[in-house]
Design an enzyme around this catalytic site. Structure first.
Site, PDB file in Angstrom:
ATOM      1  N   SER A  66     -22.653   4.548  -2.225  1.00 28.56           N
ATOM      2  CA  SER A  66     -22.279   4.155  -0.856  1.00 28.56           C
ATOM      3  C   SER A  66     -21.062   4.891  -0.308  1.00 28.56           C
ATOM      4  CB  SER A  66     -22.032   2.654  -0.783  1.00 28.56           C
ATOM      5  OG  SER A  66     -23.255   1.985  -0.852  1.00 28.56           O
ATOM      6  N   LYS A  90     -21.625   6.980   2.671  1.00 29.52           N
ATOM      7  CA  LYS A  90     -21.750   6.368   4.004  1.00 29.52           C
ATOM      8  C   LYS A  90     -20.566   6.692   4.920  1.00 29.52           C
ATOM      9  CE  LYS A  90     -24.608   2.822   1.905  1.00 29.52           C
ATOM     10  NZ  LYS A  90     -24.731   1.421   1.466  1.00 29.52           N
ATOM     11  N   TYR A 122     -31.899   8.399   2.956  1.00 22.94           N
ATOM     12  CA  TYR A 122     -30.850   7.470   2.509  1.00 22.94           C
ATOM     13  C   TYR A 122     -30.712   7.488   0.978  1.00 22.94           C
ATOM     14  CZ  TYR A 122     -28.635   3.006   1.403  1.00 22.94           C
ATOM     15  OH  TYR A 122     -27.816   2.037   0.871  1.00 22.94           O
ATOM     16  N   TYR A 161     -17.329  -4.375   1.099  1.00 22.96           N
ATOM     17  CA  TYR A 161     -18.225  -5.518   1.327  1.00 22.96           C
ATOM     18  C   TYR A 161     -17.424  -6.809   1.316  1.00 22.96           C
ATOM     19  CZ  TYR A 161     -20.981  -1.574  -0.010  1.00 22.96           C
ATOM     20  OH  TYR A 161     -21.480  -0.302  -0.089  1.00 22.96           O
ATOM     21  N   VAL A 180     -21.794   1.766  -5.776  1.00 18.80           N
ATOM     22  CA  VAL A 180     -22.217   1.098  -7.011  1.00 18.80           C
ATOM     23  C   VAL A 180     -22.276   2.038  -8.218  1.00 18.80           C
ATOM     24  CG1 VAL A 180     -23.443  -0.917  -6.106  1.00 18.80           C
ATOM     25  CG2 VAL A 180     -24.663   1.240  -6.376  1.00 18.80           C
TER      26      VAL A 180
HETATM   27  N1  GLN Z   1     -27.894   3.266  -2.919  1.00 13.95           N
HETATM   28  C1  GLN Z   1     -27.321   1.948  -3.095  1.00 13.95           C
HETATM   29  C2  GLN Z   1     -28.203   0.898  -2.466  1.00 13.95           C
HETATM   30  O1  GLN Z   1     -28.739   1.149  -1.444  1.00 13.95           O
HETATM   31  C3  GLN Z   1     -25.946   1.929  -2.522  1.00 13.95           C
HETATM   32  C4  GLN Z   1     -25.257   0.592  -2.657  1.00 13.95           C
HETATM   33  C5  GLN Z   1     -23.788   0.726  -2.918  1.00 13.95           C
HETATM   34  O2  GLN Z   1     -23.284   1.728  -3.408  1.00 13.95           O
HETATM   35  N2  GLN Z   1     -23.070  -0.354  -2.700  1.00 13.95           N
HETATM   36  O3  GLN Z   1     -28.383  -0.192  -2.956  1.00 13.95           O
END
Ligand code: GLN
Length: 316
Positions: A72, A75, A199, A251, A269
């Protein structure tokens, strides 16, 4: 080099070395993400940290030569690209408020009629990816995202870990649910499988902490590449992306991160975190074990220690 600068550099070097040693010895390391099978195979015994300065110098410790899945953290970069493409129209489809929910929550999306709370939860990031994709083939959109990361980090060797992307695609049922739901409201415009393909692949970009710290420098230094002085994004946009990182970058753990670290940060993650010291430094940390919110446990602890030792905070 000025004497104060060299003292700061010495202080960062000492702090980075001591923090890396402390983190490598820690026993309670959190849990690696298991919902993406390829990430479940990564050893939690790893820790890396890199600090990139305005002049391009980097100070690193631990496993900083090992590439990891940025997930993520990508992003932050897709948001900058999409804002460059569609400008403030982006906010018609995506909000700017912390979600107070897990990153892959479905329930909130229904309440809010398919408009994701912010660009960093999965739904918001999928909507942002869809904007980058519009008018392009998936391959071109992905190439644009990868080239942007190579450009801001000054490293053409950065690549996508295709096995991580395939692994997430095979198990990405929740993201497919989010994307389909947004499609029903017209928030996603392109074929869902194309948007999700881009994505999953941008989440699967692999980088070292050093590459990532270098890539975050434009957010720390007025939206510019400090080597050339060229603007990557406007100062105003850099400030706003930093504001969103501070309020939404972790988050449901964003409040705790702001309280303990006091810097804008974005987690993934894969166990990475990118943190920004406006006017001071760009920092990347990595340790695959996560806390219950899906944020790197040791990564956050390390940033807390470093920020405290260096007196880095956006709160004065
Ligand atoms: N690719 C992961 C997902 O879509 C990214 C989530 C994350 O890093 N928090 O679940």
């Amino acid at each position: 080099m000025e004497p104060t600068e060299s003292r700061t550099l010495d202080a960062i070097e000492t702090a980075v070395a001591e923090i890396a040693a402390e983190m490598q010895a820690r026993e309670d390391r959190g849990e690696v993400a298991s919902y993406i099978p390829e990430l479940a195979r990564v050893s939690p015994q790893q820790f890396a940290i890199s600090v990139a300065l305005r002049d391009g110098r980097t100070i690193s410790g631990g496993d900083w030569e090992t590439p990891f899945s940025i997930q993520s953290i990508s992003k932050v970069f897709t948001l900058a690209l999409a804002l460059g493409k569609v400008g403030d129209n982006l906010w018609r489809k995506v909000g700017r408020e912390p979600s107070g929910n897990p990153f892959n929550s479905i329930v909130q999306l229904e309440h809010e009629r398919g408009r994701p709370r912010n660009p960093f939860i999965n739904a918001g990031a999928i909507a942002v990816t869809d904007m980058i994709l519009s008018g392009h083939q998936p391959k071109e959109a992905l190439g644009e995202i990868l080239r942007f990361l190579q450009f801001v980090s000054g490293d053409d060797a950065i690549s996508i870990d295709r096995s991580v992307a395939a692994s997430e695609k095979a198990t990405g049922f929740r993201n497919a649910a989010l994307a389909n739901y947004m499609k029903s409201f017209g928030i996603v415009e392109n074929p869902v499988e194309h948007t999700l393909g881009v994505y999953f692949h941008h989440c699967a970009i692999a980088m070292t902490t050093r590459q990532l710290a270098m890539a975050g420098r434009y957010l720390a230094f007025e939206g510019r590449n400090p080597d050339t002085g060229h603007s990557v994004i406007s100062l105003e946009r850099a400030r706003r992306i930093n504001a969103l990182m501070l309020t939404c970058g972790h988050y449901d753990g964003s409040g705790e991160f702001a309280y303990r670290v006091g810097l804008p940060g974005k987690s993934g993650v894969g166990g990475g975190i990118l943190a920004v010291v406006p006017g001071g430094a760009s920092i990347a940390v990595w340790s695959p074990g996560l806390d219950h919110n899906g944020n790197s446990k040791l990564g956050r602890d390390a940033l807390e220690l470093l920020a405290r030792r260096m007196h880095w905070s956006v709160f004065g």
